[in-house]
Design an enzyme around this catalytic site. Sequence first.
Site, mmCIF file in Angstrom:
data_model
loop_
_atom_site.group_PDB
_atom_site.id
_atom_site.type_symbol
_atom_site.label_atom_id
_atom_site.label_comp_id
_atom_site.label_asym_id
_atom_site.label_seq_id
_atom_site.Cartn_x
_atom_site.Cartn_y
_atom_site.Cartn_z
ATOM 1 N N LYS A 1 0.849 -1.210 0.000
ATOM 2 C CA LYS A 1 0.000 0.000 0.000
ATOM 3 C C LYS A 1 0.879 1.254 0.000
ATOM 4 O O LYS A 1 1.867 1.321 0.739
ATOM 5 C CB LYS A 1 -0.902 -0.025 1.246
ATOM 6 N N ASN B 1 -13.773 3.297 -3.147
ATOM 7 C CA ASN B 1 -13.120 3.709 -1.909
ATOM 8 C C ASN B 1 -12.734 5.169 -1.949
ATOM 9 O O ASN B 1 -12.429 5.715 -3.000
ATOM 10 C CB ASN B 1 -11.861 2.860 -1.666
ATOM 11 N N GLY C 1 -8.181 7.795 1.136
ATOM 12 C CA GLY C 1 -7.405 9.010 1.390
ATOM 13 C C GLY C 1 -6.019 8.743 1.936
ATOM 14 O O GLY C 1 -5.529 9.482 2.798
ATOM 15 N N LEU C 2 -5.405 7.667 1.434
ATOM 16 C CA LEU C 2 -4.001 7.373 1.746
ATOM 17 C C LEU C 2 -3.712 7.243 3.241
ATOM 18 O O LEU C 2 -2.796 7.892 3.755
ATOM 19 C CB LEU C 2 -3.119 8.490 1.174
ATOM 20 N N ASN D 1 3.132 6.066 -7.429
ATOM 21 C CA ASN D 1 1.677 6.209 -7.531
ATOM 22 C C ASN D 1 1.356 7.656 -7.880
ATOM 23 O O ASN D 1 1.367 8.529 -7.014
ATOM 24 C CB ASN D 1 1.017 5.793 -6.205
ATOM 25 N N CYS E 1 -3.520 8.605 -7.213
ATOM 26 C CA CYS E 1 -4.497 8.488 -6.121
ATOM 27 C C CYS E 1 -5.607 9.525 -6.302
ATOM 28 O O CYS E 1 -5.325 10.719 -6.418
ATOM 29 C CB CYS E 1 -3.837 8.687 -4.762
ATOM 30 N N LYS F 1 2.337 4.132 -11.843
ATOM 31 C CA LYS F 1 0.929 3.704 -11.897
ATOM 32 C C LYS F 1 0.073 4.857 -12.406
ATOM 33 O O LYS F 1 0.079 5.949 -11.838
ATOM 34 C CB LYS F 1 0.445 3.264 -10.518
HETATM 35 O O1 RRO Z 1 -5.765 5.524 -0.371
HETATM 36 C C1 RRO Z 1 -6.551 5.779 -1.296
HETATM 37 O O2 RRO Z 1 -7.567 6.475 -1.159
HETATM 38 C C2 RRO Z 1 -6.304 5.294 -2.658
HETATM 39 C C3 RRO Z 1 -5.091 5.306 -3.308
HETATM 40 BR BR1 RRO Z 1 -3.521 5.829 -2.482
HETATM 41 C C4 RRO Z 1 -5.014 4.925 -4.661
HETATM 42 O O3 RRO Z 1 -3.960 4.941 -5.321
HETATM 43 N N1 RRO Z 1 -6.151 4.560 -5.281
HETATM 44 C C5 RRO Z 1 -7.331 4.522 -4.637
HETATM 45 O O4 RRO Z 1 -8.361 4.176 -5.237
HETATM 46 N N2 RRO Z 1 -7.399 4.890 -3.321
#
Ligand code: RRO
Length: 329
Positions: A46, A70, A73-74, A130, A133, A168
């Site tokens: 992650k 989802n 929010g990291l 990444n 996001c 990504k």
């Molecule tokens: O953590 C997230 O909200 C999230 C990430 Br980092 C991502 O790359 N893709 C996603 O759908 N959620």
Amino acid sequence: MSIDHPVRIGSMKLETPFIASSSSATSRLEDLQQLNRTAIGAITVKSATLLAREGNPECNYYSDNSLSFNAKGLPGPDLDGTMKMLETFNAERKKPIILSVAGMKPEEYIQLIRDTRKSLGVLFDAYELNLSCPNVEGKAIVGYDHQTTREIIEEILTENPKLPAGVKTPPFFDAEEQKNIANEIQKYLDSQNPGWKIEFDNNTFYDRDHLMKMARTFNILAKRGLQFVTATNTFPNCRIRRTDGSTVINPAANQGRAGLSGAFIHDISVENVRVLHENLDSHIPIIGTGGVKNKETAENFLLAGAKAVGLGTALIDRSPKLIQEIILS
Ligand code: RRO
């Protein structure tokens, strides 16, 4: 088509062409330990951030049989916490580990790599940048911006020549494709939750030329060392309202907007992979990710030109036994 074979992705050798995508199913030590015991070829951790983040408030995830989105929010520990987890895991790990990194601003990607570089080749084998996001309020999706994407990756590769790193990407789609997804989801909602409504808030549309231009940028970056491209991240800014107008995702989490994953994004992700495959130099491996749930959907990516297949939602919603089912079926 046999889908149980070793593949090379950049400098990594995978025993099978399946990769656990970076997600909440690859965030904890127990997740890594469980995946380590499956036939998965590699695990992408992650996304790591420099500082610890709480992420968005609950309820930031919704899924049923077909629909999944989802607005996490990291969330996660600080970089030290992620590295400590990898250190504990290292004693038992049997597979390549890809460290996904996410900066809150461009400079942070450089810092994330500086701070973890000494563990490369020891605790993990490659980076996944990444740039896609969708869930941090006020933070644009960098991967839609050629210039900034190029600058971030160029700067990283200049400071770290031969760094095993991939990128990504977000999904590239036009208004028609978004409308088709919305129609399909609405039909599904009408059958499952009558009165619920889907909307997409404020997406920018990209025609094929944008994706082709992005592929040309990656070709240039591959000459400087970029090793792979993972396509795609979740489909951004999906909002679903219940009959009373309330949002399924907490409105305090990115205004009830979320990244859509799973079955409804599969065709778009496969199409992104196909366009990338046609336009990327042939030696650049693509990891196809989006709505893989069985052998057929995995094959769709391989037939579109992906060298490996990522599993995201399927691992969140179903047990890792699924991996065995797909690979060995
Ligand atoms: O953590 C997230 O909200 C999230 C990430 Br980092 C991502 O790359 N893709 C996603 O759908 N959620």
